[in-house]
Write a protein that holds these residues in place. Structure first.
Motif, short mmCIF file in Angstrom:
data_model
loop_
_atom_site.label_atom_id
_atom_site.label_comp_id
_atom_site.label_asym_id
_atom_site.label_seq_id
_atom_site.Cartn_x
_atom_site.Cartn_y
_atom_site.Cartn_z
N LYS A 180 -77.47 -42.32 2.10
CA LYS A 180 -76.81 -41.34 1.22
C LYS A 180 -75.37 -41.09 1.63
O LYS A 180 -74.59 -40.54 0.86
N GLY A 181 -75.03 -41.46 2.88
CA GLY A 181 -73.66 -41.29 3.36
C GLY A 181 -73.53 -40.22 4.41
O GLY A 181 -74.26 -39.22 4.39
N ILE A 182 -72.62 -40.44 5.35
CA ILE A 182 -72.36 -39.46 6.40
C ILE A 182 -71.38 -38.42 5.87
O ILE A 182 -70.34 -38.76 5.29
N THR A 183 -71.72 -37.17 6.08
CA THR A 183 -70.88 -36.07 5.62
C THR A 183 -70.62 -35.11 6.77
O THR A 183 -71.19 -35.26 7.86
N GLU A 184 -69.80 -34.13 6.51
CA GLU A 184 -69.51 -33.13 7.53
C GLU A 184 -70.77 -32.38 7.94
O GLU A 184 -70.92 -32.00 9.10
N SER A 185 -71.70 -32.19 7.01
CA SER A 185 -72.89 -31.39 7.29
C SER A 185 -73.94 -32.13 8.10
O SER A 185 -74.76 -31.51 8.76
N ASN A 186 -73.94 -33.47 8.04
CA ASN A 186 -74.98 -34.20 8.77
C ASN A 186 -74.45 -35.09 9.90
O ASN A 186 -75.23 -35.76 10.57
N ALA A 187 -73.14 -35.10 10.11
CA ALA A 187 -72.54 -36.02 11.09
C ALA A 187 -73.07 -35.76 12.50
O ALA A 187 -73.43 -36.70 13.23
N GLU A 188 -73.14 -34.50 12.93
CA GLU A 188 -73.62 -34.19 14.28
C GLU A 188 -75.07 -34.63 14.47
O GLU A 188 -75.41 -35.26 15.47
N ALA A 189 -75.91 -34.28 13.50
CA ALA A 189 -77.33 -34.62 13.62
C ALA A 189 -77.53 -36.13 13.62
O ALA A 189 -78.38 -36.65 14.37
N LEU A 190 -76.76 -36.86 12.83
CA LEU A 190 -76.89 -38.32 12.80
C LEU A 190 -76.44 -38.94 14.12
O LEU A 190 -77.06 -39.88 14.61
N PHE A 191 -75.35 -38.43 14.69
CA PHE A 191 -74.90 -38.94 15.98
C PHE A 191 -75.96 -38.73 17.06
O PHE A 191 -76.30 -39.64 17.82
N LEU A 192 -76.49 -37.51 17.15
CA LEU A 192 -77.48 -37.20 18.18
C LEU A 192 -78.76 -38.00 17.97
O LEU A 192 -79.38 -38.46 18.93
N THR A 193 -79.16 -38.19 16.72
CA THR A 193 -80.34 -38.99 16.44
C THR A 193 -80.11 -40.45 16.83
O THR A 193 -80.99 -41.10 17.40
N ALA A 194 -78.93 -40.97 16.53
CA ALA A 194 -78.61 -42.35 16.93
C ALA A 194 -78.68 -42.50 18.44
O ALA A 194 -79.17 -43.52 18.95
N ALA A 195 -78.20 -41.50 19.17
CA ALA A 195 -78.25 -41.54 20.64
C ALA A 195 -79.70 -41.52 21.13
O ALA A 195 -80.06 -42.27 22.04
N LEU A 196 -80.55 -40.69 20.53
CA LEU A 196 -81.95 -40.63 20.94
C LEU A 196 -82.69 -41.91 20.59
O LEU A 196 -83.57 -42.36 21.33
N ILE A 197 -82.34 -42.52 19.47
CA ILE A 197 -82.93 -43.82 19.12
C ILE A 197 -82.55 -44.86 20.16
O ILE A 197 -83.36 -45.71 20.56
N ALA A 198 -81.31 -44.80 20.64
CA ALA A 198 -80.87 -45.74 21.67
C ALA A 198 -81.64 -45.51 22.97
O ALA A 198 -82.06 -46.47 23.64
N PHE A 199 -81.84 -44.24 23.36
CA PHE A 199 -82.65 -43.94 24.54
C PHE A 199 -84.06 -44.50 24.37
O PHE A 199 -84.62 -45.12 25.27
N GLN A 255 -75.00 -50.07 19.58
CA GLN A 255 -73.92 -50.37 18.65
C GLN A 255 -74.02 -49.47 17.43
O GLN A 255 -73.01 -49.14 16.80
N GLY A 256 -75.25 -49.05 17.09
CA GLY A 256 -75.42 -48.12 15.99
C GLY A 256 -74.78 -46.78 16.28
O GLY A 256 -74.21 -46.14 15.39
N VAL A 257 -74.85 -46.33 17.53
CA VAL A 257 -74.18 -45.09 17.92
C VAL A 257 -72.67 -45.24 17.72
O VAL A 257 -72.01 -44.34 17.18
N LYS A 258 -72.15 -46.36 18.14
CA LYS A 258 -70.71 -46.60 17.99
C LYS A 258 -70.30 -46.60 16.51
O LYS A 258 -69.26 -46.04 16.14
N ALA A 259 -71.14 -47.19 15.67
CA ALA A 259 -70.82 -47.26 14.25
C ALA A 259 -70.81 -45.87 13.62
O ALA A 259 -69.95 -45.56 12.79
N VAL A 260 -71.77 -45.03 14.00
CA VAL A 260 -71.81 -43.66 13.46
C VAL A 260 -70.57 -42.89 13.90
O VAL A 260 -69.95 -42.17 13.11
N VAL A 261 -70.19 -43.04 15.16
CA VAL A 261 -69.00 -42.34 15.66
C VAL A 261 -67.75 -42.79 14.91
O VAL A 261 -66.94 -41.97 14.47
N ALA A 262 -67.60 -44.10 14.76
CA ALA A 262 -66.40 -44.61 14.09
C ALA A 262 -66.34 -44.16 12.63
O ALA A 262 -65.26 -43.89 12.11
N TRP A 305 -64.99 -35.75 11.42
CA TRP A 305 -65.72 -34.49 11.59
C TRP A 305 -66.15 -34.28 13.03
O TRP A 305 -66.12 -33.17 13.54
N LEU A 306 -66.56 -35.36 13.70
CA LEU A 306 -67.07 -35.23 15.06
C LEU A 306 -65.98 -34.83 16.06
O LEU A 306 -66.28 -34.23 17.09
#
Length: 501
Positions: A197-216, A250-257, A262-263
């Motif tokens: 659906k796309g990264i927005t200001e409202s979900n950017a933080e949650a998506l970054f943290l989820t990407a990090a937990l998926i990597a862990f 690499q998914g974490v990096k893509a979300v950050v970029a 917003w982040l």
């Protein structure tokens, strides 16, 4: 005997009085007996149905970007309205007239979730941050609060990681196995849907943290790969590379970029990123500890790749990967080696998939670096297991590559946590001084700022532009004259990670 006084039997009493077989005075909205005992009366339910549902509904949840559980908006949000009653009537002890209909299965699920959440907030959160009290506090307190505010995929992710952590102490516990897989499957489903659906200001933080937990989770799952029928072996029965590690980081990096606009102002994400040591790469071309891994690179790229752009991408991928190794080798106890997974280029991952000897040797040295983090539960045993697996792919009589595998082999086979400085090849006493120097010369955030600007520039270029962009084009467009030509090339290559909508 006096005759019994006649009375008219009423059937209009409340249900509670009928069950207790006592007389109800039938006073609305609450009869006298229910008022006396301070419980809800059946009449209240009947009266309230005329205006609003009996079961209270929560008000709209806060925005996922609100990370503070004790924020004023949360503390002052209105509770569901309690039906009116006379001033002399005691307040009811419970809002619901009947207990929640819990089956044994749902109750077990609730207890499992409570167990996982408790373990996460007391123990697991401490293992996600290495040498960073600030980051640890965020993982412990702020991340669960953000999950509770509506980011269900983030909540599932932290429960999945917690289940896997508990499983590391009880590998055969079937309940933990099911919980770990189920919560992570739910995470992937909702996380992927949110990304689509796309990264927005409202979900950017949650998506970054989820990407990090998926990597862990991806990294730690390797511990149980044999038990779960995972990817420890390839189709031929030999060693299988943990390529999923690279894809997830690499998914974490893509979300950050994609969401740095917003982040960059996030009080959650920035401290986590700032807890990483500054990425100061040696791009001078002078000899370094791992520079022998680049010997013969020119001959390789010209003999195996015909396309000049492909040759450049391959050369950059090797140079950048080795530069990160040299940087992390000097400060391994800070968690610096973990940065390797997220910062290497997409081309380097392709070289690993092709099992190029040079890429495999670089990877073996990387896993050797992880020996310093062997005490972290999701990295325990990684160095020995992965180095020995990579070495098994080489012929011991290979005079070109076998000598370059000796350092990771010696490191991986050391018993215990202590690694002699002469074997490691660096002065442990100088590690803190190097960290202090690095903190004064910049931060990881400044590195991401440059990456983000370059990412934006690449997004605005025509679709027919080549992947390997001219460094001077970047330098002109971004006004970054101080960035060296080689650094621009490496950063451009680093951006070529997974695409995110």
């Amino acid at each position: 005997m006096a005759p019994r006084r006649s009375h008219k039997k009423s059937r209009a009493g409340c249900r509670r009085c009928k069950v207790r077989k006592i007389k109800c005075n039938e006073v609305h909205p609450r009869c006298g007996n229910c008022s006396k005992h301070g419980v809800l009366c059946d009449f209240e339910k009947h009266d309230d149905n005329q205006t609003s549902p009996d079961t209270p509904h929560a008000t709209a949840s806060a925005s996922p970007t609100n990370s503070n559980c004790d924020s004023p908006s949360a503390a002052t949000s209105p509770l569901p309205v309690t039906p009116s009653a006379p001033a002399s009537t005691p307040a009811p002890l419970y809002r619901n007239p009947e207990p929640l209909p819990l089956t044994s299965t749902s109750k077990n699920n609730r207890m499992m979730e409570l167990k996982l959440l408790h373990h996460y907030t007391t123990i697991t959160c401490e293992t996600l941050a290495i040498s960073s009290p600030v980051s640890e506090k965020i993982w412990r307190e702020t991340v669960p609060c953000l999950a509770f505010s509506g980011a269900s995929f983030l909540a599932d992710a932290l429960l999945a990681v917690s289940a896997l952590h508990l499983r590391s102490h009880a590998p055969q516990d079937q309940d933990l196995i099911r919980a770990s897989h189920s919560y992570m499957a739910s995470t992937f489903s909702e996380y992927s849907a949110s990304l689509s659906k796309g990264i927005t200001e409202s979900n950017a933080e949650a998506l970054f943290l989820t990407a990090a937990l998926i990597a862990f989770q991806s990294t730690a799952s390797r511990i149980f790969a044999r038990d779960d029928g995972g990817d420890m072996k390839d189709r031929s029965g030999g060693y299988a590379l943990p390529l999923s590690w690279f894809h997830s980081f690499q998914g974490v990096k893509a979300v950050v970029a994609s969401s740095w606009q917003w982040l960059r102002n996030s009080g959650i994400v920035v401290p986590i990123i700032e807890s990483q040591p500054a990425l100061n790469l040696n791009l001078s071309g002078n000899p370094t500890f791992f520079s022998d891994l680049l010997i013969g690179v020119e001959e390789e790229v010209t003999s195996l790749d015909d396309d000049p752009a492909r040759q450049m991408a391959t050369r950059q991928a090797y140079q950048h990967a080795v530069a990160v190794l040299d940087w992390a080798h000097k400060i391994p106890h800070t968690g610096a080696p973990l940065v390797f997974l997220a910062t290497v280029s997409r081309r380097f991952v392709e070289l690993l998939e092709a099992r190029r000897p040079r890429a495999l040797a670089i990877l073996a040295s990387y896993f050797g670096l992880l020996k310093c983090l062997d005490s972290v539960w999701w990295l325990k045993g990684v160095a020995r297991r992965e180095v020995m697996g990579i070495v098994s792919l080489f012929d011991p009589d290979d005079e070109e590559w076998w000598p370059r595998l000796q350092w990771p082999l010696r490191i991986a086979l050391i018993d215990g946590d202590g690694i002699p400085a002469d074997v490691w090849g660096a002065d442990w006493a100088a590690e803190k001084a190097l960290m202090d120097q690095a903190s004064q010369s910049g931060s990881f955030v400044s590195h991401i700022e440059l990456l983000s600007q370059m990412f934006s520039a690449m997004q605005n270029l025509p679709n027919n532009m080549p992947d390997a962009l001219d460094p001077f084009t970047h330098q002109y467009a971004l006004g970054r004259e101080k960035a060296s030509r080689q650094q621009q090339l490496l950063l451009s290559d680093e951006l070529q990670g997974p695409e995110v909508d």
